[in-house]
Motif scaffolding. Structure first.
Motif, short mmCIF file in Angstrom:
data_model
loop_
_atom_site.label_atom_id
_atom_site.label_comp_id
_atom_site.label_asym_id
_atom_site.label_seq_id
_atom_site.Cartn_x
_atom_site.Cartn_y
_atom_site.Cartn_z
N ARG A 166 -10.09 -2.33 2.76
CA ARG A 166 -9.78 -1.66 1.49
C ARG A 166 -10.99 -1.70 0.56
NH1 ARG A 166 -4.77 -4.83 2.19
NH2 ARG A 166 -3.26 -3.45 3.19
N HIS A 181 -13.36 0.94 1.36
CA HIS A 181 -12.81 2.28 1.13
C HIS A 181 -12.29 2.92 2.43
CE1 HIS A 181 -14.46 1.86 -2.88
NE2 HIS A 181 -15.67 1.70 -2.38
N PRO A 218 -8.76 2.61 3.27
CA PRO A 218 -7.39 2.12 3.09
C PRO A 218 -6.44 2.54 4.20
CG PRO A 218 -7.87 3.93 1.58
CD PRO A 218 -9.17 3.54 2.20
N HIS A 222 -7.91 -6.57 3.82
CA HIS A 222 -8.52 -6.65 2.48
C HIS A 222 -9.95 -6.13 2.52
CE1 HIS A 222 -9.44 -8.20 -1.51
NE2 HIS A 222 -10.46 -8.89 -1.01
N SER A 225 0.83 -1.22 0.00
CA SER A 225 0.00 0.00 0.00
C SER A 225 0.86 1.26 0.00
CB SER A 225 -0.92 0.00 1.23
OG SER A 225 -0.17 0.14 2.42
N ALA A 235 -7.16 0.47 7.10
CA ALA A 235 -6.74 -0.89 6.77
C ALA A 235 -5.29 -1.12 7.17
CB ALA A 235 -6.93 -1.17 5.29
N ASN A 236 -4.45 -0.14 6.92
CA ASN A 236 -3.04 -0.26 7.28
C ASN A 236 -2.85 -0.26 8.80
OD1 ASN A 236 -2.22 -0.43 4.64
ND2 ASN A 236 -1.82 1.75 4.44
#
Length: 460
Positions: A291, A294, A296, A288, A135, A299-300
């Motif tokens: 992401r 939406h 992201p 996953h 990413s 997500a990290n």
């Protein structure tokens, strides 16, 4: 015959008192050790894969069933732990109840379970690490993320993290416990964050069908995700490093299993409700999913929490495996030299090194699902035997002091044996054959070496 020669509870107590292991762990450390060992790869890796391949959204039921079984196992463990506060968990319990040979096979199965489960967890670490780096534009070559059977060369990140954590464990139990506790808090924050974000995105359409693979799929899913709970066994293996094992071990075991069962069910429902189960066949399903939704950036952050959880699980599995090795070698059933305690750090450093290198090799070169199934067979076989051992111990040594009594033992034991037996049956034929081969190898080692070098048989 030494195969059926038992070790007295008094002797196991003496072994515990005479060991040079530091007694640093309290009830909070044990609870976090259990939680850390349970909520790693299972909740962040296997939730998605098991939903996609085995149970669909009903994977939440699979986790609940596996958790309920582990609570029954935990009740049996707790009575044994309050009676025999010795390293080795079921290995030591079996030695006291069914004899040396069965104890060796139990320890042999536990070594298999810890080794291959630790490898599976390390593969999950690799998937999440690769996802985070990707990413940000840093790509780890696929050949360094996949095993040869998957078209790669080696799963390198999995190998590296295992070897690094082995160094941490060699440095000391107290330091490892502090690191584990800190990482558990990060993991819990990631889980709660995901549930809060994913729940508003839940669509009932994703729950239809709820059990696409039927009842058989739910039960197969239970057999597959069962390894997710194995971390609580490591609480029992830490008995000789506890301040008050008779009181603290039962609390740590039961509490950690119950907390993690609730987390697994909540995570499974929110994940499969927000994302269709067919899209979750990935080694990083939680990140996953975020992401796809939406988120992201989050997500990290959740992936960082997932990595923290996976690291705690690895710490627990490496810890537990080394303590099993230590207990078996102390009894002479494996070379005593490998159970040496480090003169400065007071940890079983040689078995930690041997076990960690073995786990690293498997993680680097064996595909994930083959690892998971073989692990579950060994662990389920051990838990099945544990129910039998406790029932036998109650009948054989009713006078042995116990500060905790498993309630309704006959019912708990019969249900536990039946469920463990069925879950073993639900796994693949290849897995059964591999496990049988492992047991045959164990018997060869026992009769060729262990029975001749056993400290117990020499004392007869």
């Amino acid at each position: 015959m030494s195969f059926f020669h038992t070790k007295s509870v008094a002797q196991l107590h003496a072994d515990s008192e005479n060991s040079n292991l530091n007694k640093d762990l309290g009830v909070m450390d044990l609870t976090f050790l259990g939680v850390g060992g349970i909520i790693g790869a299972g909740i962040f890796v296997l939730t998605g894969i098991a939903a996609a391949k085995y149970a669909g959204p009903a994977i939440s039921i699979s986790f609940a069933l596996a958790g309920l079984l582990c609570i029954l196992v935990g009740l049996a463990y707790s009575e044994f732990a309050s009676m025999i506060p010795s390293s080795g968990s079921v290995y030591s319990y079996t030695f006291a109840s069914l004899g040396e040979g069965m104890a060796f096979l139990t320890g042999w199965s536990l070594l298999l379970g810890y080794t291959v489960t630790g490898s599976a967890v390390a593969v999950g670490f690799s998937g999440y690490l690769a996802g985070i780096l990707k990413s940000y534009g840093y790509i780890i070559p696929e050949v360094l993320l996949k095993t040869p059977a998957e078209g790669g060369i080696i799963n390198l990140p999995a190998v590296i993290i295992i070897l690094l954590l082995a160094l941490v464990l060699i440095r000391g139990t107290e330091q490892s416990a502090k690191l584990n506790t800190a990482l558990v808090f990060i993991t819990l924050a990631a889980i709660i964050s995901f549930i809060c974000i994913a729940t508003p995105h839940v669509e009932m359409a994703n729950f239809n069908p709820f059990a696409p693979f039927g009842v058989q799929g739910i039960l197969s899913g239970t057999a597959i995700v069962f390894f997710s709970y194995m971390g609580f066994d490591a609480v029992a293996t830490s008995a000789e490093e506890c301040k008050k094992p008779e009181r603290d071990l039962p609390i740590g075991i039961i509490l950690s299993v119950f907390i993690c069962m609730c987390l697994y069910v909540a995570m499974a429902l929110s994940l499969t409700g927000a994302i269709n189960y067919t899209d979750l066949n990935t080694p990083e399903p939680v990140a996953h999913a975020l992401r796809i939704l939406h988120w992201p950036g989050v997500a990290n952050l959740v992936a960082v929490g997932a990595i923290a959880g996976i690291i705690t699980t690895l710490i627990v599995y490496l810890f537990g495996q080394a303590r099993i090795f230590f207990a078996v070698s102390r009894d002479g059933l494996l070379p005593a030299s490998i159970g040496k305690i480090h003169p400065k750090y007071h940890t079983p450093y040689l078995v930690t090194i041997i076990g960690s290198v073995t786990i690293a090799i498997i993680a680097g070169f064996v595909p994930l699902m083959h690892i998971v199934e073989l692990s579950n067979t060994g662990v389920l076989a051990v838990f099945l035997l544990n129910f039998i051992s406790l029932w036998h111990m109650r009948r054989k040594h009713p006078e042995a002091p116990r500060k905790f009594h498993c309630p309704c033992l006959p019912v708990v034991a019969v249900v536990g044996v039946i469920v463990c037996g069925y879950l073993i049956y639900a796994l693949s034929t290849l897995t059964h054959l591999l496990f049988l081969g492992w047991m045959v190898l164990g018997l060869i080692i026992y009769f060729a070496y262990s029975s001749k070098h056993s400290m117990s048989s020499k004392e007869q």
